[in-house]
Design a protein around this motif. Structure first.
Motif: not given
Length: 114
Positions: A88-113
């Motif tokens: 998890g990181i905090v997006d500096p533009e929206t100030c919201e948490h965003k999640f990326f896969e541990d194995d591939d930090p460029t690929k977002p996690c699908l948390s709401s599936a």
């Protein structure tokens, strides 16, 4: 020098705390030899000016408000969010948490599936 010390102290507080608020009181100004209360607050992060009664989001993910007694800013995000298998990181533009896969930090996690 005093401002630099205050800014340093705030940066240390920001790194230690996951959510916090702070206040900065308005300081009297001298205009034509007379003391007057300011009609605006100056953002301590970017020195932008905001009229009394205004509310804004600072560039540091703080929600700030300016009142007759001064400026108050609070962190817009609280605590640390976790999601298994994701970073998890905090997006500096929206100030919201965003999640990326541990194995591939460029690929977002699908948390709401669901």
């Amino acid at each position: 020098m005093k401002s630099l010390l205050c800014l340093t102290a705030m940066c240390i507080m920001l790194s230690v705390c996951s959510g916090f608020c702070f206040r900065d009181t308005l300081k009297m100004k001298t205009v034509d030899g007379k003391s007057v209360m300011p009609d605006e607050c100056i953002d301590v992060f970017d020195e932008s000016r905001h009229p009394i009664g205004s509310v804004w989001n600072s560039a540091e993910c703080m929600r700030c408000s300016c009142g007759t007694d001064g400026m108050e800013c609070c962190a817009r995000y609280g605590g640390t969010a976790t999601l298994q298998g994701c970073r998890g990181i905090v997006d500096p533009e929206t100030c919201e948490h965003k999640f990326f896969e541990d194995d591939d930090p460029t690929k977002p996690c699908l948390s709401s599936a669901s």
